[in-house]
Motif scaffolding. Structure first.
Motif, PDB file in Angstrom:
ATOM      1  N   LEU A 187      -8.058  -3.401  -5.333  1.00 22.23           N
ATOM      2  CA  LEU A 187      -7.029  -2.933  -4.210  1.00 22.23           C
ATOM      3  C   LEU A 187      -5.780  -2.490  -5.332  1.00 22.23           C
ATOM      4  CD1 LEU A 187      -8.541  -4.414  -2.020  1.00 22.23           C
ATOM      5  CD2 LEU A 187      -6.396  -4.826  -1.059  1.00 22.23           C
ATOM      6  N   THR A 240     -19.363  -1.242   6.184  1.00 22.52           N
ATOM      7  CA  THR A 240     -18.852  -1.759   4.979  1.00 22.52           C
ATOM      8  C   THR A 240     -19.950  -1.541   3.843  1.00 22.52           C
ATOM      9  OG1 THR A 240     -17.557  -3.406   6.037  1.00 22.52           O
ATOM     10  CG2 THR A 240     -17.806  -3.640   3.669  1.00 22.52           C
ATOM     11  N   ARG A 267     -17.146 -15.602   6.484  1.00 25.76           N
ATOM     12  CA  ARG A 267     -17.329 -15.042   5.126  1.00 25.76           C
ATOM     13  C   ARG A 267     -16.291 -15.356   4.004  1.00 25.76           C
ATOM     14  NH1 ARG A 267     -19.156 -10.233   6.804  1.00 25.76           N
ATOM     15  NH2 ARG A 267     -17.160  -9.585   7.087  1.00 25.76           N
ATOM     16  N   VAL A 300     -13.571  -3.408   0.723  1.00 25.52           N
ATOM     17  CA  VAL A 300     -13.390  -4.515  -0.108  1.00 25.52           C
ATOM     18  C   VAL A 300     -12.788  -5.852   0.814  1.00 25.52           C
ATOM     19  CG1 VAL A 300     -12.280  -5.471  -2.055  1.00 25.52           C
ATOM     20  CG2 VAL A 300     -13.333  -3.523  -2.379  1.00 25.52           C
ATOM     21  N   LEU A 301     -11.950  -5.146   1.492  1.00 20.27           N
ATOM     22  CA  LEU A 301     -10.996  -6.355   2.238  1.00 20.27           C
ATOM     23  C   LEU A 301     -12.024  -6.917   3.466  1.00 20.27           C
ATOM     24  CD1 LEU A 301      -7.711  -4.476   3.076  1.00 20.27           C
ATOM     25  CD2 LEU A 301      -8.215  -6.448   1.735  1.00 20.27           C
ATOM     26  N   ARG A 302     -13.129  -5.885   4.188  1.00 21.75           N
ATOM     27  CA  ARG A 302     -14.026  -6.833   4.714  1.00 21.75           C
ATOM     28  C   ARG A 302     -14.843  -7.663   4.281  1.00 21.75           C
ATOM     29  NH1 ARG A 302     -15.070  -7.222   9.640  1.00 21.75           N
ATOM     30  NH2 ARG A 302     -17.120  -6.450  10.049  1.00 21.75           N
ATOM     31  N   VAL A 303     -15.296  -7.349   2.856  1.00 17.55           N
ATOM     32  CA  VAL A 303     -16.252  -8.082   2.270  1.00 17.55           C
ATOM     33  C   VAL A 303     -15.427  -9.585   1.786  1.00 17.55           C
ATOM     34  CG1 VAL A 303     -16.861  -8.540  -0.211  1.00 17.55           C
ATOM     35  CG2 VAL A 303     -17.410  -6.343   0.828  1.00 17.55           C
ATOM     36  N   ILE A 304     -14.147  -9.095   1.745  1.00 16.36           N
ATOM     37  CA  ILE A 304     -13.361 -10.619   1.284  1.00 16.36           C
ATOM     38  C   ILE A 304     -13.156 -11.456   2.554  1.00 16.36           C
ATOM     39  CG2 ILE A 304     -11.003 -11.670   0.458  1.00 16.36           C
ATOM     40  CD1 ILE A 304     -10.934  -9.165  -1.338  1.00 16.36           C
ATOM     41  N   LEU A 346     -22.761  -8.112   6.362  1.00 16.39           N
ATOM     42  CA  LEU A 346     -22.055  -7.039   6.393  1.00 16.39           C
ATOM     43  C   LEU A 346     -22.806  -5.820   7.048  1.00 16.39           C
ATOM     44  CD1 LEU A 346     -20.703  -6.888   2.701  1.00 16.39           C
ATOM     45  CD2 LEU A 346     -19.209  -7.176   4.860  1.00 16.39           C
ATOM     46  N   LYS A 361     -12.819   2.636   0.330  1.00 20.41           N
ATOM     47  CA  LYS A 361     -13.535   1.642  -0.364  1.00 20.41           C
ATOM     48  C   LYS A 361     -12.717   0.449  -0.523  1.00 20.41           C
ATOM     49  CE  LYS A 361     -16.560   0.079  -3.515  1.00 20.41           C
ATOM     50  NZ  LYS A 361     -16.831   0.925  -4.817  1.00 20.41           N
ATOM     51  N   GLU A 362     -11.376   0.521  -0.552  1.00 15.51           N
ATOM     52  CA  GLU A 362     -10.450  -0.476  -0.358  1.00 15.51           C
ATOM     53  C   GLU A 362     -10.441  -1.375   0.780  1.00 15.51           C
ATOM     54  OE1 GLU A 362      -6.563  -0.177  -1.459  1.00 15.51           O
ATOM     55  OE2 GLU A 362      -7.078   0.742  -3.555  1.00 15.51           O
ATOM     56  N   LEU A 420      -4.994 -13.189   1.900  1.00 17.03           N
ATOM     57  CA  LEU A 420      -5.280 -12.332   2.883  1.00 17.03           C
ATOM     58  C   LEU A 420      -5.067 -12.782   4.322  1.00 17.03           C
ATOM     59  CD1 LEU A 420      -6.537  -9.443   3.699  1.00 17.03           C
ATOM     60  CD2 LEU A 420      -8.846 -10.474   3.688  1.00 17.03           C
ATOM     61  N   SER A 426      -2.877  -1.275  -5.225  1.00 16.67           N
ATOM     62  CA  SER A 426      -1.666  -1.712  -5.016  1.00 16.67           C
ATOM     63  C   SER A 426      -1.043  -3.004  -5.340  1.00 16.67           C
ATOM     64  CB  SER A 426      -1.012  -1.489  -3.260  1.00 16.67           C
ATOM     65  OG  SER A 426      -1.760  -2.185  -2.469  1.00 16.67           O
ATOM     66  N   LEU A 441     -19.879   0.581   0.342  1.00 16.08           N
ATOM     67  CA  LEU A 441     -19.713  -0.013  -0.995  1.00 16.08           C
ATOM     68  C   LEU A 441     -21.140   0.648  -1.758  1.00 16.08           C
ATOM     69  CD1 LEU A 441     -19.081  -3.542   0.044  1.00 16.08           C
ATOM     70  CD2 LEU A 441     -17.768  -2.264  -1.208  1.00 16.08           C
ATOM     71  N   ALA A 496     -11.568  -9.904   5.953  1.00 13.88           N
ATOM     72  CA  ALA A 496     -10.886  -9.166   6.945  1.00 13.88           C
ATOM     73  C   ALA A 496     -11.552  -8.734   8.063  1.00 13.88           C
ATOM     74  CB  ALA A 496     -10.067  -7.998   6.151  1.00 13.88           C
ATOM     75  N   SER A 521     -15.835 -12.950  10.178  1.00 11.43           N
ATOM     76  CA  SER A 521     -15.128 -12.747   9.041  1.00 11.43           C
ATOM     77  C   SER A 521     -14.367 -13.793   8.323  1.00 11.43           C
ATOM     78  CB  SER A 521     -14.067 -11.710   9.542  1.00 11.43           C
ATOM     79  OG  SER A 521     -14.627 -10.381  10.007  1.00 11.43           O
ATOM     80  N   ASN A 533       0.792  -1.218   0.202  1.00  8.70           N
ATOM     81  CA  ASN A 533      -0.062   0.024   0.199  1.00  8.70           C
ATOM     82  C   ASN A 533       0.898   1.392  -0.128  1.00  8.70           C
ATOM     83  OD1 ASN A 533      -2.391  -1.333   0.039  1.00  8.70           O
ATOM     84  ND2 ASN A 533      -2.477  -1.478   2.096  1.00  8.70           N
TER      85      ASN A 533
END
Lengths: 401, 226
Positions: free
Chosen positions: B99, A393, B85, A301-305, B58, A297-298, B114, B101, A397, A307, B82, A11
């Protein structure tokens, strides 16, 4: 490296300008904290070193030497100069009440002309009674100084085994002293036998302003420590009242000017550190807040995935930690590169005693400055980390649409 | 896996004509079964995305419960939910969700990486090939078009072969051909065992659906798939 670990680094690398600005800010913070602390410490160590080198409560000098700046210049600032009084006055001082340790010293300034190797202040002491110079010389040279043996200050360009000539008399460098950060670093020390011979040589060469003196019958100053039960003030008053043509001065008064200057410099540096620290916290706080806001937003997205909130906060904190560590290195390194090689120049510019602490203490300040930067950066990032750990989140989104 | 939503509703604090509360989703029951593709349509602001976010874990519902098999979704603490999910639910969110980066392949592999697991690159590349963006695997998101980014998000959501796949407007930036590709892809995920729930404005989606719903003013009604 796995993405889970390298994500904060990636990042930061993905936003090189923002990262460079943040690193620059923390570098500035580290440089100020480290450089400022090292400066203050070096000045304080220098003053302590000067106090310890003076090593006596009271100094008695001929009255004519005591236009105060003249005496201070010679004793404290490293200027060359000399003055003498009759040995009889030394005897009178010895007879006064409350005198504890006492010893005479002899001054001579060498000339810059061909008769002398160096233009320096030469200080002679009586090995039988001396209590200020001998303990210090013992650290570098444990033997007794013989006639024409000299010990040179750390800043002089002379080394053990060299021969230096003063008023045509050759002297042998027996030892070189440790650095003191004071005017004594540019002086030469010897026993009274040698300095009396050198004074005589200067008179013989018609290069001494005191032409009619007998070196055996004069001293330059008398150093005194008060005996138990007596205060230096009492002794100073007693001498000044009862012994003519001399002036007794408390050494702590002599260095009060330096002490005041040092306090002034320390205060300025302290205020500078405080201002930079407050500015650093505010700017880093804003920078981290903006950085996190623009990446909401990023993080969503990490929450959605998958995190967790803790993981998101961890990413923000790791990013700040990386910035602070890089910034600390970028700030402390130039600090070391400036202060270590150029400390003598700083001493000359400030005109104050300046003695760097030992390497262990410097390492301590390096660690302290890193911790201060990390603490500041992490404090500034904590608010952003907390905020991002509480993001809604779904709202973020949805807001994109 | 079977998802059961029982009498779930969602209310937001927002100024409306008569009060400061806005009922985005009225009490709703919904069951999503494995190997089925369910499509939800409706006007913008009708509550479709709210329902999807509730199902994804969420957004906490105002009332009601959601079960995935026997597990009650919102009874789990955040760390457990989490992880759950990550392992069982694939979500294709609205909009651009890369993302910046990371490159395309790294973005797709995120559901594994992740949490420190192996990237499963071969599977990710196979998905990218199916979605016709394998040639972009090393590209950074800034170099991609909106449609390519959407397809990347689709690949990322299905990489772990989730039992529940939730897609919010997955074809919003795509041309007709790519829209068909993505719907066929989601259909394939359902055929392979997932319970797929798609929120969309595309009428084309009905062709791939087992069940269809329409949302209107927070109220959901089943429609004929024909």
């Amino acid at each position: 490296m796995k993405i889970s670990r390298s994500l904060p680094f990636r990042n930061l690398a993905g936003k090189p300008v923002r990262t460079a600005v943040l690193i620059f800010l923390t570098a500035l913070l580290s440089l100020t904290v480290f450089g400022g602390t090292l400066m203050i410490t070096s000045l304080r160590t220098g003053l302590r070193s000067l106090e310890s080198r003076l090593g006596a409560d009271i100094m008695v000098v001929p009255y004519e030497a005591t236009t105060k700046s003249n005496l201070e210049n010679i004793v404290l600032q490293g200027a060359t100069g000399y003055f003498y009084m009759d040995h009889a006055r030394y005897e009178k001082i010895l007879s006064r009440e409350g005198i504890g340790q006492v010893s005479a010293q002899f001054f001579l300034a060498s000339a810059s002309s061909g008769c002398c190797s160096l233009a320096v202040q030469i200080i002679g002491f009586d090995p039988e009674t001396d209590f200020t110079i001998t303990p210090w010389i013992k650290k570098s040279y444990s033997q007794t100084l013989q006639k024409y043996d000299i010990v040179v200050g750390n800043d002089l360009n002379a080394f053990v085994g060299d021969t230096l000539s003063f008023y045509g008399t050759e002297c042998h460098v027996a030892a070189k002293l440790d650095k003191t950060g004071t005017s004594f670093d540019t002086a030469v020390f010897t026993n009274q036998e040698t300095i009396k011979a050198l004074i005589q040589s200067s008179i013989d060469l018609n290069m001494n302003t005191f032409r009619n003196i007998n070196p055996e019958q004069v001293v330059s100053c008398v150093l005194i420590n008060a005996a138990e039960g007596y205060t230096p003030e009492e002794i100073v008053n007693d001498i000044n009242i009862h012994i003519k043509k001399v002036k007794a001065i408390q050494t702590k008064e002599m260095i009060s000017g330096i002490s005041d200057s040092l306090q002034g410099v320390s205060r300025i540096i302290g205020i500078l550190i405080l201002i930079v620290w407050i500015l650093g916290i505010v700017i880093l706080l804003l920078a981290f807040t903006m950085s996190v806001s623009e990446r909401k937003k990023e993080f969503a997205v990490l929450r959605v995935i998958g995190a967790s909130r803790k993981k998101l906060a961890g990413i923000v904190m790791q990013e700040s930690l990386l910035i602070c560590l890089a910034g600390s290195a970028a700030g402390i390194l130039p600090g070391l590169l400036i202060l270590l090689p150029f400390h003598q120049l700083i001493e000359e510019q400030l005109n104050l005693p300046f003695l760097l602490p030992n390497s262990g203490a410097i390492l301590g300040y390096v660690i302290g400055a890193i911790l201060a930067s990390v603490l500041t950066g992490c404090t500034a990032a904590a608010a952003s980390a907390l905020r991002i750990s509480r993001i809604d989140t779904a709202l973020i989104l949805r807001g994109d649409n | 896996m079977i998802l059961k939503a029982e009498k779930i509703s969602k209310e937001f604090i927002r100024e409306t004509k008569n009060s400061n509360r806005f009922l985005a989703l009225q009490e709703t029951d919904l069951t999503l079964e494995a190997r089925s593709l369910t499509v939800l349509t409706g006007r913008s602001g009708s509550g479709k995305s709210t329902l999807l976010n509730l199902l994804a874990g969420l957004m906490l519902p105002t009332s009601g419960k959601i079960f995935l098999d026997e597990q009650e979704l919102y009874a789990m603490p955040d760390q457990v939910l989490s992880r759950f999910r990550n392992q069982h639910i694939g979500v294709i969110p609205q909009g651009q969700t890369a993302l910046h980066s990371l490159n395309v392949l790294e973005n797709v592999c995120l559901p594994y990486t992740l949490r420190g697991e192996d990237a499963h690159q071969a599977e990710a590349e196979a998905l990218l090939e199916q979605l016709d963006i394998l040639h972009l695997k090393s590209a950074m998101p800034a170099e991609l078009s909106g449609g390519e980014l959407r397809r990347m998000a689709v690949a990322r959501a299905v990489l772990r072969k989730p039992e529940l796949l939730l897609a919010d407007e997955p074809t919003s930036d795509l041309d007709d051909e790519n829209t068909r590709t993505v719907f066929a892809f989601l259909r394939q995920a359902a055929d392979q065992g997932a319970a797929v729930f798609v929120v969309t404005h595309e009428n084309d989606a009905f062709r791939y659906a087992d069940r269809c719903f329409r949302m209107d003013g927070g109220r959901m009604q089943e429609q004929s798939a024909d």
